[in-house]
Design an enzyme around this catalytic site. Structure first.
Site, PDB file in Angstrom:
ATOM      1  N   LYS A  74      -3.557  -3.987  16.135  1.00  0.00           N
ATOM      2  CA  LYS A  74      -4.304  -2.832  15.595  1.00  0.00           C
ATOM      3  C   LYS A  74      -5.332  -2.322  16.607  1.00  0.00           C
ATOM      4  N   SER A  79      -6.668 -12.290  15.367  1.00  0.00           N
ATOM      5  CA  SER A  79      -5.287 -12.800  15.247  1.00  0.00           C
ATOM      6  C   SER A  79      -4.391 -11.873  16.059  1.00  0.00           C
ATOM      7  N   ASN A  97       7.095  -5.257  17.052  1.00  0.00           N
ATOM      8  CA  ASN A  97       7.276  -4.343  15.919  1.00  0.00           C
ATOM      9  C   ASN A  97       6.118  -3.341  15.831  1.00  0.00           C
ATOM     10  N   THR A 104      -7.414  -1.498  10.558  1.00  0.00           N
ATOM     11  CA  THR A 104      -8.057  -2.603   9.849  1.00  0.00           C
ATOM     12  C   THR A 104      -9.520  -2.745  10.264  1.00  0.00           C
ATOM     13  N   GLU A 112     -12.016 -18.798  13.192  1.00  0.00           N
ATOM     14  CA  GLU A 112     -12.868 -17.672  12.780  1.00  0.00           C
ATOM     15  C   GLU A 112     -14.268 -18.217  12.534  1.00  0.00           C
ATOM     16  N   VAL A 160      -7.365  -5.431   0.883  1.00  0.00           N
ATOM     17  CA  VAL A 160      -7.056  -4.698  -0.352  1.00  0.00           C
ATOM     18  C   VAL A 160      -6.866  -5.699  -1.491  1.00  0.00           C
ATOM     19  N   VAL A 214     -10.876 -22.169  -0.962  1.00  0.00           N
ATOM     20  CA  VAL A 214     -11.860 -21.572  -0.040  1.00  0.00           C
ATOM     21  C   VAL A 214     -11.681 -22.231   1.331  1.00  0.00           C
ATOM     22  N   TYR A 230      -1.916 -10.262  14.895  1.00  0.00           N
ATOM     23  CA  TYR A 230      -1.799  -9.040  14.074  1.00  0.00           C
ATOM     24  C   TYR A 230      -2.975  -8.094  14.336  1.00  0.00           C
ATOM     25  N   HIS A 231      -4.195  -8.630  14.250  1.00  0.00           N
ATOM     26  CA  HIS A 231      -5.358  -7.764  14.455  1.00  0.00           C
ATOM     27  C   HIS A 231      -5.363  -7.178  15.880  1.00  0.00           C
ATOM     28  N   ARG A 253      -7.506 -21.291  10.421  1.00  0.00           N
ATOM     29  CA  ARG A 253      -7.768 -20.183  11.339  1.00  0.00           C
ATOM     30  C   ARG A 253      -8.886 -20.538  12.310  1.00  0.00           C
ATOM     31  N   CYS A 288       0.836  -1.218   0.000  1.00  0.00           N
ATOM     32  CA  CYS A 288       0.000   0.000   0.000  1.00  0.00           C
ATOM     33  C   CYS A 288       0.865   1.261   0.000  1.00  0.00           C
ATOM     34  N   ASP A 326      14.374   1.893  11.004  1.00  0.00           N
ATOM     35  CA  ASP A 326      13.420   1.021  11.695  1.00  0.00           C
ATOM     36  C   ASP A 326      12.616   1.873  12.679  1.00  0.00           C
ATOM     37  N   LEU A 354      -8.774 -12.341  -2.443  1.00  0.00           N
ATOM     38  CA  LEU A 354      -9.225 -12.154  -3.824  1.00  0.00           C
ATOM     39  C   LEU A 354      -8.046 -12.201  -4.795  1.00  0.00           C
TER      40      LEU A 354
HETATM   41  P1  NAD Z   1       3.435  -4.430   3.569  1.00  0.00           P
HETATM   42  O1  NAD Z   1       3.986  -5.453   4.476  1.00  0.00           O
HETATM   43  O2  NAD Z   1       3.468  -4.678   2.103  1.00  0.00           O
HETATM   44  O3  NAD Z   1       4.149  -3.027   3.837  1.00  0.00           O
HETATM   45  C1  NAD Z   1       4.558  -2.586   5.109  1.00  0.00           C
HETATM   46  C2  NAD Z   1       5.874  -1.847   4.934  1.00  0.00           C
HETATM   47  O4  NAD Z   1       6.292  -1.386   6.215  1.00  0.00           O
HETATM   48  C3  NAD Z   1       6.978  -2.754   4.397  1.00  0.00           C
HETATM   49  O5  NAD Z   1       7.659  -2.108   3.340  1.00  0.00           O
HETATM   50  C4  NAD Z   1       7.895  -2.987   5.602  1.00  0.00           C
HETATM   51  O6  NAD Z   1       9.246  -3.170   5.218  1.00  0.00           O
HETATM   52  C5  NAD Z   1       7.662  -1.714   6.392  1.00  0.00           C
HETATM   53  N1  NAD Z   1       7.874  -1.862   7.848  1.00  0.00           N
HETATM   54  C6  NAD Z   1       7.342  -2.784   8.687  1.00  0.00           C
HETATM   55  N2  NAD Z   1       7.803  -2.588   9.936  1.00  0.00           N
HETATM   56  C7  NAD Z   1       8.629  -1.513   9.895  1.00  0.00           C
HETATM   57  C8  NAD Z   1       9.418  -0.828  10.852  1.00  0.00           C
HETATM   58  N3  NAD Z   1       9.470  -1.229  12.120  1.00  0.00           N
HETATM   59  N4  NAD Z   1      10.138   0.241  10.449  1.00  0.00           N
HETATM   60  C9  NAD Z   1      10.116   0.660   9.166  1.00  0.00           C
HETATM   61  N5  NAD Z   1       9.407   0.037   8.198  1.00  0.00           N
HETATM   62  C10 NAD Z   1       8.673  -1.042   8.566  1.00  0.00           C
HETATM   63  O7  NAD Z   1       1.932  -4.153   4.050  1.00  0.00           O
HETATM   64  P2  NAD Z   1       0.754  -3.393   3.283  1.00  0.00           P
HETATM   65  O8  NAD Z   1      -0.135  -4.402   2.679  1.00  0.00           O
HETATM   66  O9  NAD Z   1       1.323  -2.306   2.462  1.00  0.00           O
HETATM   67  O10 NAD Z   1      -0.003  -2.774   4.529  1.00  0.00           O
HETATM   68  C11 NAD Z   1       0.315  -1.476   5.003  1.00  0.00           C
HETATM   69  C12 NAD Z   1      -0.548  -1.134   6.197  1.00  0.00           C
HETATM   70  O11 NAD Z   1      -1.920  -1.201   5.801  1.00  0.00           O
HETATM   71  C13 NAD Z   1      -0.380  -2.108   7.350  1.00  0.00           C
HETATM   72  O12 NAD Z   1      -0.322  -1.421   8.567  1.00  0.00           O
HETATM   73  C14 NAD Z   1      -1.607  -2.982   7.284  1.00  0.00           C
HETATM   74  O13 NAD Z   1      -1.980  -3.405   8.554  1.00  0.00           O
HETATM   75  C15 NAD Z   1      -2.639  -2.057   6.666  1.00  0.00           C
HETATM   76  N6  NAD Z   1      -3.666  -2.812   5.918  1.00  0.00           N
HETATM   77  C16 NAD Z   1      -3.317  -3.567   4.824  1.00  0.00           C
HETATM   78  C17 NAD Z   1      -4.300  -4.289   4.153  1.00  0.00           C
HETATM   79  C18 NAD Z   1      -3.989  -5.175   2.966  1.00  0.00           C
HETATM   80  O14 NAD Z   1      -4.906  -5.887   2.494  1.00  0.00           O
HETATM   81  N7  NAD Z   1      -2.765  -5.172   2.442  1.00  0.00           N
HETATM   82  C19 NAD Z   1      -5.631  -4.188   4.574  1.00  0.00           C
HETATM   83  C20 NAD Z   1      -5.941  -3.413   5.694  1.00  0.00           C
HETATM   84  C21 NAD Z   1      -4.935  -2.717   6.354  1.00  0.00           C
HETATM   85  N1  USQ Z   2      -9.309 -17.031   2.827  1.00  0.00           N
HETATM   86  C1  USQ Z   2      -9.747 -18.113   2.054  1.00  0.00           C
HETATM   87  N2  USQ Z   2      -8.874 -18.631   1.152  1.00  0.00           N
HETATM   88  C2  USQ Z   2      -7.620 -18.136   0.957  1.00  0.00           C
HETATM   89  C3  USQ Z   2      -7.191 -17.034   1.739  1.00  0.00           C
HETATM   90  C4  USQ Z   2      -8.071 -16.515   2.669  1.00  0.00           C
HETATM   91  O1  USQ Z   2     -10.858 -18.591   2.191  1.00  0.00           O
HETATM   92  O2  USQ Z   2      -6.887 -18.665   0.114  1.00  0.00           O
HETATM   93  C5  USQ Z   2     -10.242 -16.442   3.817  1.00  0.00           C
HETATM   94  C6  USQ Z   2      -9.681 -16.332   5.230  1.00  0.00           C
HETATM   95  O3  USQ Z   2      -9.879 -17.531   5.959  1.00  0.00           O
HETATM   96  C7  USQ Z   2     -10.477 -15.153   5.763  1.00  0.00           C
HETATM   97  C8  USQ Z   2     -10.693 -14.265   4.536  1.00  0.00           C
HETATM   98  O4  USQ Z   2     -10.475 -15.099   3.395  1.00  0.00           O
HETATM   99  O5  USQ Z   2     -11.721 -15.569   6.206  1.00  0.00           O
HETATM  100  C9  USQ Z   2      -9.766 -13.066   4.452  1.00  0.00           C
HETATM  101  O6  USQ Z   2      -8.417 -13.518   4.555  1.00  0.00           O
HETATM  102  P1  USQ Z   2      -7.230 -12.632   3.961  1.00  0.00           P
HETATM  103  O7  USQ Z   2      -5.967 -13.407   4.125  1.00  0.00           O
HETATM  104  O8  USQ Z   2      -7.582 -12.152   2.607  1.00  0.00           O
HETATM  105  O9  USQ Z   2      -7.276 -11.341   4.898  1.00  0.00           O
HETATM  106  P2  USQ Z   2      -6.889 -11.113   6.419  1.00  0.00           P
HETATM  107  O10 USQ Z   2      -6.134 -12.227   7.004  1.00  0.00           O
HETATM  108  O11 USQ Z   2      -8.134 -10.706   7.120  1.00  0.00           O
HETATM  109  O12 USQ Z   2      -5.901  -9.868   6.349  1.00  0.00           O
HETATM  110  C10 USQ Z   2      -5.910  -8.900   5.287  1.00  0.00           C
HETATM  111  C11 USQ Z   2      -4.608  -8.112   5.373  1.00  0.00           C
HETATM  112  C12 USQ Z   2      -4.573  -7.366   6.707  1.00  0.00           C
HETATM  113  C13 USQ Z   2      -5.809  -6.506   6.843  1.00  0.00           C
HETATM  114  C14 USQ Z   2      -7.081  -7.332   6.698  1.00  0.00           C
HETATM  115  C15 USQ Z   2      -8.319  -6.473   6.620  1.00  0.00           C
HETATM  116  O13 USQ Z   2      -3.496  -8.982   5.267  1.00  0.00           O
HETATM  117  O14 USQ Z   2      -3.416  -6.541   6.736  1.00  0.00           O
HETATM  118  O15 USQ Z   2      -5.836  -5.859   8.080  1.00  0.00           O
HETATM  119  O16 USQ Z   2      -7.017  -8.049   5.418  1.00  0.00           O
HETATM  120  S1  USQ Z   2      -9.686  -7.238   7.386  1.00  0.00           S
HETATM  121  O17 USQ Z   2      -9.865  -8.573   6.783  1.00  0.00           O
HETATM  122  O18 USQ Z   2     -10.827  -6.400   7.110  1.00  0.00           O
HETATM  123  O19 USQ Z   2      -9.389  -7.378   8.786  1.00  0.00           O
END
Ligand code: NAD
Ligand code: USQ
Length: 401
Positions: free
Chosen positions: A193, A187, A119, A145, A332, A219, A262, A189-190, A330, A12, A74, A247
């Site tokens: 947040k 999780s 982190n 998130t 869930e 995304v 799935v 991770y969640h 998972r 992103c 960092d 997706l």
């Molecule tokens: P990503 O892992 O591709 O990018 C995160 C970037 O942050 C990486 O380049 C990594 O090197 C850097 N980073 C991590 N820890 C760091 C640290 N301590 N210092 C400096 N840099 C650091 O993730 P993304 O998909 O781009 O997601 C970005 C943000 O958006 C995240 O916080 C994630 O939770 C949130 N988000 C992502 C999604 C998704 O579907 N990708 C959905 C919802 C929320």
């Molecule tokens: N899933 C499948 N098949 C797959 C992969 C995933 O059925 O091959 C299911 C998972 O079990 C889950 C759903 O799809 O129920 C979403 O999983 P995902 O891996 O696409 O997304 P998630 O783990 O929730 O995490 C992603 C991003 C995270 C962000 C989050 C937004 O990695 O950074 O915060 O989406 S949210 O889902 O709204 O919390």
């Protein structure tokens, strides 16, 4: 506007940095490259061939004449350098993407859980502390998130962060409050947040830090207007069992002739947003900051909701792929409803991109183009939520610990 993008090398962050630079914002990226190290730990690469960051930045400058500066830093570990950078750059806004974002990665082992907590919480707290210590009135835009709300059927439309409640304090007497919607992380991770939210609440209340927290859904998509200008600018495409999101994984699986995986019944409903809307939302958030003294502004950054099995059917219909229900690693809800409020960003001007055949085809085409780079052994999701399935010795150490 001067914008510091933390985590600007990621999925992103990179397209956001380019998008802001294209709008003539002065962009500075700080990233510790941990995401690229995690690729090496997992022995996987982005499906799309991503260049090293200096090559990306040179290409951007050559193509557009715009300069984006990069500092390797960092955010979680190098507080003094972060503070010095903020003093020097004097940004109007800091966009904070710099966290470990994969739920499956965060559940792989005790080391991965600890790394994710260390982190993410240190990074967020350091940013807030540095903003306060700098004495600059910086607007912090954080990527949160939709998962903070949890995925149990709530029976109500999920509000944008705050829930109005009425508490009975004596018979016939009640007080009205607006509280943060009760957190329900699924999780580690969640969970980080949900804890970030309390940091924002406190520093906003105590120090009047201006914060916008964007509760983003899953995304999808790869390219934005800017990243598709040149192959050296291409965005990353995660497809592996830890970082690939649902997706994009389905579209990639269809492209390489792998059955769509799935999890369980596929009755999980999630919120989604296209990467082009992600970058637009961040632009809107930056250019519409909260007033000093205003409470933390929370937007649900998601444009539509879908059930996982419906997405699989859609992709199967479009591509002829087969669908396979696989065991869900998972913990869930097997089935959940999800109704959300998401008017805030629209009120600022977002015109949502809807999931359409054309856009799905575009991502599918990217997957087909780079299908030869796919390592099929990395597709299965193996990370286990259940403690009784202890991590195997090979997955016991996280790269960054
Ligand atoms: P990503 O892992 O591709 O990018 C995160 C970037 O942050 C990486 O380049 C990594 O090197 C850097 N980073 C991590 N820890 C760091 C640290 N301590 N210092 C400096 N840099 C650091 O993730 P993304 O998909 O781009 O997601 C970005 C943000 O958006 C995240 O916080 C994630 O939770 C949130 N988000 C992502 C999604 C998704 O579907 N990708 C959905 C919802 C929320
Ligand atoms: N899933 C499948 N098949 C797959 C992969 C995933 O059925 O091959 C299911 C998972 O079990 C889950 C759903 O799809 O129920 C979403 O999983 P995902 O891996 O696409 O997304 P998630 O783990 O929730 O995490 C992603 C991003 C995270 C962000 C989050 C937004 O990695 O950074 O915060 O989406 S949210 O889902 O709204 O919390």
């Amino acid at each position: 506007m001067k914008v510091l993008v933390l985590g600007g090398d990621g999925f992103c962050g990179w397209p956001t940095a380019l998008h802001l630079s294209a709008q003539n914002d002065q962009v500075l990226i700080a990233d510790n490259m941990s995401r690229r190290r995690i690729d090496r730990e997992l022995q996987v690469e982005s499906l799309t061939p991503i260049e090293q960051l200096p090559v990306r930045l040179d290409a951007w400058q050559t193509l557009t004449g715009q300069t984006i500066r990069f500092v390797e830093l960092d955010v979680a570990m190098e507080y003094e350098r972060l503070l010095a950078l903020i003093h020097e750059a004097q940004p109007d806004a800091v966009v904070h993407f710099a966290e470990q974002r994969a739920a499956p990665y965060s559940m792989k082992s005790a080391a991965h859980k600890r790394y994710t907590v260390d982190n993410n919480l240190r990074a967020t707290h350091n940013v807030l502390c540095a903003i306060v210590e700098s004495s600059l009135d910086i607007h912090l835009v954080h990527l949160g998130t939709m998962g903070v709300y949890g995925y149990q059927t709530a029976g109500l439309r999920i509000p944008e962060g705050y829930l109005p409640v009425s508490i009975e304090i004596a018979p016939g007497q009640s007080v009205q409050r607006e509280i943060l919607f009760p957190s329900d992380p699924g999780s580690v991770y969640h969970m980080t947040k949900t804890q970030d939210q309390l940091f924002f609440y406190f520093y906003n209340k105590n120090d009047k830090v201006r914060v916008t927290d964007l509760h983003q859904g899953v995304v999808w998509g790869t390219q934005t207007k800017e990243t598709q200008l040149d192959e050296r600018l291409i965005n990353r495409f995660d497809y592996d069992g830890d970082y690939g999101t649902v997706l994009n994984r389905f579209l990639m699986q269809a492209a390489v002739g792998y059955p769509l995986t799935v999890h369980g019944s596929g009755g999980q409903t999630r919120a989604f947003i296209h990467i082009r809307d992600t970058v637009r939302c961040i632009e809107l958030a930056i250019h519409n900051p909260p007033r000093r003294g205003e409470r933390v502004r929370i937007f649900n950054q998601a444009t539509e909701t879908h059930r996982v099995r419906d997405l699989a059917q859609l992709v199967a219909r479009l591509t002829g792929a087969t669908v396979q229900h696989v065991p869900n690693m998972r913990i869930e809800a097997e089935e959940n409803e999800l109704l959300i409020h998401n008017q805030g960003l629209r009120d600022l001007g977002l015109q949502p991109i809807r999931l359409s055949d054309g856009l799905l085809e575009e991502v599918h085409a990217i997957s087909k183009r780079y299908a030869h780079r796919c390592d099929r052994s990395k597709i299965p999701c193996l990370s286990q939520w259940r403690a009784e399935h202890a991590a195997t010795p090979t997955s016991r150490s996280a790269t960054c610990t």
